[in-house]
Write a protein that holds these residues in place. Structure first.
Motif: not given
Lengths: 111, 117
Positions: A27-28, A33-35, A66-69, A92-93
């Motif tokens: 993830i950049a 993150i969307t579901w 926290a690491d968003r992985k 990517d917004m």
């Protein structure tokens, strides 16, 4: 290529809480993150979106470490009508925010 | 939430004919729309990104002359499947994007079922 990995399927019973985890190791910084939820022969329907920590709305919660992985979609007290495929997507917004769908998770809710 | 419509919802055509599918954002303006196709029991596959007033960007392996995309206004994008063949039979789904404050969403249409005989 899809940026996410999810379990192919999950089983649950009515009234239970269901947690679906998604891995997005690459993830950049600008990715959200969307579901989405999809029923057969219908377009996907937005469930929830988040960037970090925890987000809650009227239908679900989204937990992001926290690491968003990874991220976890939590559905409280599922019903039979929650049987569907659930997709985790990162986008990517700052850019075009293209979505490359992975396999999704087929949730089977049993009575 | 915002509404995206598609027309027709279902179409059956003969092999060799062309089929046009419309995607409209009903209550918002979408500078970017996306087209996907989905085969039975499979995931959605991104075909192309449609930007208002400019040429569409196609994903690798998608023939731009086969799948013509026009995004003539901020509320309408069309996908034309030219010289359709049975292998083009699929579920075609569009989405429209909008940003609002700190959030971003893609709103998906209900899909169009194409059957080529």
């Amino acid at each position: 290529l899809a940026k996410t990995t999810q379990p192919i399927s999950m089983d649950s019973y009515e009234g239970q809480e269901v947690n679906i985890t998604c891995s997005h190791n690459n993830i950049a910084t600008n990715d959200y993150i969307t579901w989405y939820q999809q029923f057969p022969s219908q377009g996907p329907r937005f469930i929830i979106q988040g960037y970090k920590t925890k987000v809650t709305n009227e239908v679900a919660s989204l937990f992001i470490p926290a690491d968003r992985k990874s991220s976890t979609l939590s559905l409280p007290r599922v019903s039979l009508s929650d049987t569907a495929v659930y997709y985790c997507l990162v986008g990517d917004m700052a850019g075009e925010n293209k979505f490359y769908f992975g396999s999704g998770t087929k949730l089977n809710v049993k009575p | 939430g915002a509404v995206v419509s598609q027309h027709p919802s279902r179409v059956i055509c003969k092999s060799g004919t062309s089929v046009k599918i419309e995607c409209r954002s009903l209550d918002f303006q979408a500078t970017t729309m996306f087209w996907y196709r989905q085969f039975p029991k499979k995931s959605l596959m991104l075909m192309a990104t449609s930007n208002e007033g400019s040429k569409a960007t196609y994903e690798q392996g998608v023939e731009k002359d086969k799948f013509l995309i026009n995004h003539a206004s901020l509320t309408l994008s069309t996908l034309t499947v030219t010289s359709a063949h049975p292998e083009d039979s699929s579920f075609y789904i569009c989405s429209a994007s909008t940003t609002s404050g700190s959030s971003y969403e893609q709103f998906f249409g209900p899909g169009t079922r194409l059957t080529v005989l």
